[in-house]
Design a protein around this motif. Sequence first.
Motif, PDB file in Angstrom:
ATOM      1  N   ALA A 100       0.841  -1.195   0.000  1.00 19.23           N
ATOM      2  CA  ALA A 100       0.000   0.000   0.000  1.00 19.23           C
ATOM      3  C   ALA A 100       0.874   1.241   0.000  1.00 19.23           C
ATOM      4  O   ALA A 100       1.993   1.231   0.511  1.00 19.23           O
ATOM      5  CB  ALA A 100      -0.922   0.002   1.224  1.00 19.23           C
ATOM      6  N   LEU A 101       0.345   2.314  -0.585  1.00 14.32           N
ATOM      7  CA  LEU A 101       0.949   3.635  -0.522  1.00 14.32           C
ATOM      8  C   LEU A 101      -0.096   4.575   0.061  1.00 14.32           C
ATOM      9  O   LEU A 101      -1.159   4.768  -0.531  1.00 14.32           O
ATOM     10  CB  LEU A 101       1.374   4.120  -1.908  1.00 14.32           C
ATOM     11  N   VAL A 102       0.192   5.134   1.234  1.00 10.72           N
ATOM     12  CA  VAL A 102      -0.741   6.028   1.915  1.00 10.72           C
ATOM     13  C   VAL A 102      -0.324   7.463   1.638  1.00 10.72           C
ATOM     14  O   VAL A 102       0.823   7.849   1.900  1.00 10.72           O
ATOM     15  CB  VAL A 102      -0.772   5.755   3.430  1.00 10.72           C
ATOM     16  N   VAL A 103      -1.237   8.264   1.105  1.00  3.25           N
ATOM     17  CA  VAL A 103      -0.947   9.659   0.747  1.00  3.25           C
ATOM     18  C   VAL A 103      -2.059  10.564   1.263  1.00  3.25           C
ATOM     19  O   VAL A 103      -3.194  10.125   1.454  1.00  3.25           O
ATOM     20  CB  VAL A 103      -0.802   9.839  -0.775  1.00  3.25           C
ATOM     21  N   ASP A 104      -1.717  11.845   1.483  1.00  3.26           N
ATOM     22  CA  ASP A 104      -2.720  12.794   1.950  1.00  3.26           C
ATOM     23  C   ASP A 104      -3.496  13.375   0.767  1.00  3.26           C
ATOM     24  O   ASP A 104      -3.280  13.008  -0.395  1.00  3.26           O
ATOM     25  CB  ASP A 104      -2.082  13.877   2.819  1.00  3.26           C
ATOM     26  N   GLY A 105      -4.400  14.321   1.079  1.00  6.00           N
ATOM     27  CA  GLY A 105      -5.318  14.840   0.075  1.00  6.00           C
ATOM     28  C   GLY A 105      -4.666  15.559  -1.085  1.00  6.00           C
ATOM     29  O   GLY A 105      -5.282  15.728  -2.138  1.00  6.00           O
ATOM     30  N   ARG A 106      -3.398  15.994  -0.925  1.00  8.76           N
ATOM     31  CA  ARG A 106      -2.705  16.665  -2.028  1.00  8.76           C
ATOM     32  C   ARG A 106      -2.377  15.705  -3.165  1.00  8.76           C
ATOM     33  O   ARG A 106      -2.161  16.124  -4.304  1.00  8.76           O
ATOM     34  CB  ARG A 106      -1.399  17.304  -1.527  1.00  8.76           C
ATOM     35  N   TYR A 107      -2.314  14.412  -2.861  1.00  5.34           N
ATOM     36  CA  TYR A 107      -1.742  13.457  -3.812  1.00  5.34           C
ATOM     37  C   TYR A 107      -2.692  12.321  -4.203  1.00  5.34           C
ATOM     38  O   TYR A 107      -2.268  11.345  -4.796  1.00  5.34           O
ATOM     39  CB  TYR A 107      -0.460  12.853  -3.218  1.00  5.34           C
ATOM     40  N   THR A 108      -3.976  12.453  -3.880  1.00  6.95           N
ATOM     41  CA  THR A 108      -4.898  11.372  -4.210  1.00  6.95           C
ATOM     42  C   THR A 108      -5.110  11.223  -5.715  1.00  6.95           C
ATOM     43  O   THR A 108      -5.523  10.152  -6.176  1.00  6.95           O
ATOM     44  CB  THR A 108      -6.251  11.597  -3.515  1.00  6.95           C
ATOM     45  N   LEU A 109      -4.846  12.261  -6.499  1.00  7.72           N
ATOM     46  CA  LEU A 109      -4.891  12.139  -7.955  1.00  7.72           C
ATOM     47  C   LEU A 109      -3.529  11.758  -8.525  1.00  7.72           C
ATOM     48  O   LEU A 109      -3.423  10.950  -9.453  1.00  7.72           O
ATOM     49  CB  LEU A 109      -5.368  13.447  -8.582  1.00  7.72           C
ATOM     50  N   GLN A 110      -2.474  12.352  -7.987  1.00 11.58           N
ATOM     51  CA  GLN A 110      -1.135  12.116  -8.515  1.00 11.58           C
ATOM     52  C   GLN A 110      -0.667  10.688  -8.294  1.00 11.58           C
ATOM     53  O   GLN A 110      -0.098  10.064  -9.203  1.00 11.58           O
ATOM     54  CB  GLN A 110      -0.149  13.087  -7.861  1.00 11.58           C
ATOM     55  N   ALA A 111      -0.884  10.156  -7.096  1.00 11.20           N
ATOM     56  CA  ALA A 111      -0.327   8.840  -6.770  1.00 11.20           C
ATOM     57  C   ALA A 111      -0.838   7.733  -7.689  1.00 11.20           C
ATOM     58  O   ALA A 111      -0.039   6.945  -8.226  1.00 11.20           O
ATOM     59  CB  ALA A 111      -0.607   8.509  -5.304  1.00 11.20           C
ATOM     60  N   PRO A 112      -2.158   7.607  -7.932  1.00 10.92           N
ATOM     61  CA  PRO A 112      -2.603   6.544  -8.843  1.00 10.92           C
ATOM     62  C   PRO A 112      -2.073   6.689 -10.259  1.00 10.92           C
ATOM     63  O   PRO A 112      -1.951   5.701 -10.986  1.00 10.92           O
ATOM     64  CB  PRO A 112      -4.134   6.674  -8.814  1.00 10.92           C
ATOM     65  N   ALA A 113      -1.755   7.935 -10.650  1.00 10.00           N
ATOM     66  CA  ALA A 113      -1.224   8.148 -12.001  1.00 10.00           C
ATOM     67  C   ALA A 113       0.238   7.741 -12.106  1.00 10.00           C
ATOM     68  O   ALA A 113       0.731   7.502 -13.212  1.00 10.00           O
ATOM     69  CB  ALA A 113      -1.386   9.613 -12.401  1.00 10.00           C
ATOM     70  N   GLN A 114       0.945   7.656 -10.971  1.00 10.67           N
ATOM     71  CA  GLN A 114       2.380   7.377 -11.004  1.00 10.67           C
ATOM     72  C   GLN A 114       2.743   5.948 -10.631  1.00 10.67           C
ATOM     73  O   GLN A 114       3.767   5.442 -11.084  1.00 10.67           O
ATOM     74  CB  GLN A 114       3.118   8.347 -10.077  1.00 10.67           C
TER      75      GLN A 114
END
Length: 607
Positions: free
Chosen positions: A78-92
């Motif tokens: 799992a990769l846990v990210v805050d609200g700034r990265y909820t779009l960026q993380a799945p794209a990367q």
Amino acid sequence: MTERRRFQTFDDPGHRKGPERIAALRAALREIGVDGFVVPRADEHQSEYVPANAERLAWLTGFTGSAGTAVILNDSAALVVDGRYTLQAPAQVDTGLVTVVPLSDKSPEAWLAEHLGRDRVLGYDPWLHTPDGVSRLERAAAKAGGSLRALPENPIDACWAGRPKPPAGRVVAHPEALAGEAAADKLARVRAALEADSCDALVISDPHNLAWAFNLRGGDIGHTPLALGYAILPREGRARLFLTSGDIDPALRAALDPIAEVAPRADLDEGIASLAGARVRLDGATGTAALKDRVEAAGGTVDVGKDPITAMKAVKNGAEIAGTRAAHLRDGASVVRFLAWLDGRAAAGDLTEIAAVEALEDFRAAGGDLRDVSFPTISGSGPNGAVVHYRVTRETDRPVRQGELFLVDSGAQYPDGTTDITRTLAIGAPTQEMRDRYTRVLQGHVAISRAVFPRGTTGAQIDAFARAPLWRAGLDFDHGTGHGVGAFLSVHEGPQRIAKTGTVALEPGMILSNEPGYYATGRYGIRIENLVLVEPRTVPGGERPVLGFETLTLVPYDRRLIDASLLDASERAWIDGYHARVREALSPLVDGPTAAWLDEATAPLEG
């Protein structure tokens, strides 16, 4: 003529890594005899911006954001990210291998408690976690029926072919004229704080605090002028600095000699060994479990608490404030030149996100004294603007198209100050929805700018001012409203912040950002940001001391996006007054065509 070195590149160092790296890590973990490993986005100082050799999370998963934690188990990840990265993380990241988990839904520890499994062992690198962080991991592992084990070496490092070398930038003196206080006087204040807390010594683990306390700056990481290392400050006697880089300016050595011994980072263990019998303050935010273990092994007693330097550094003195104002004046002129250029270039239809970033950096360089950008510029056209911390790469670069919004969040490092500004711009004719959302964001931004509040007020108490106009329309944003900013130091500086989690009282001399936003996923993003300085205010007839904000940033808002019918008279007056101030301050500093553009951009609102 040789082209100058640019401060940022557009290669993506980690976009969608294949399964081979996670497979290699899992194989290494099996050899060690553990069933999983925690990979925070951190270096041994818990820094936001880390040197290239510490970008383990990006190397492993492809995620390049500034905050996040991966947990790699034998059979899941799992990769846990805050609200700034909820779009960026799945794209990367490869979501077939790694599940992206929003922090608002589940913490890394909560995910671990559900997935680790009974009798399984989770490994961690004690140089990358604070003692409190280790305690949380221990509780999560125990809840799952497993256990936690500190590993002597980070297993990713052995898997990482071609891992960059540790940084070795030049370390120089920060002039006292800009620092505003001699290093010896700063250390005396820190020692007084240690005495008040009954501590015998302080281990300085935050490079920002190291830079501030000893009036030095370095080049070990991009965008923030830091020298990586540590210091041991005893309540009595000379301090000892342990710097990663050996490239230390002779003038700095001479300045430090009366107050501190300078040694290589490799001598840190030997320095800690001298703390036997001492009560040692270790910073709870940046001091790692490895440091705690070493102090205790040496026979010292660890007092995990606040490094007193952090609060001292946050309150800027007169020289730092004057320098910051001067830096914003130069920066504002450069950004206005860029915006005037942008209007003409965007109309031509051949502008791209990367071209805009390069042009803005060129305008800042031409303005003088530019040392670096203060973070990688966020240049988001259309849907990319909705990615809060979007970083343009050659793969994601897109044109700045007519009928879209263009969000530019950028900043600069000057020897006298650090800047950070966001403007959202209409490219062609905006829709009424865009103007409505922009105006609501601007209303929240203005509400913060005009706020008057009693001493002792925290950022959390002010945060709602920025959200209220959006809330009235059933809207919101998922990041904080403002972060602290340093003086030729980090663009993100604590402990002050304007956010739901901002528990520190704001004090005169603190600098913060004021940056509400709104994001329509897949369509556009809006953010408006100025830096503000906390200052005393006088209220006639008032019964309590009150504070307010001086706006430091000097750049106009996009009047094309303002729906004046949504504003009340006081909001309109504040915007018109700010624009008049911008015009008066910057017109003498720009060329004729830019001054003409500025006159139009700062004209009073109509309608």
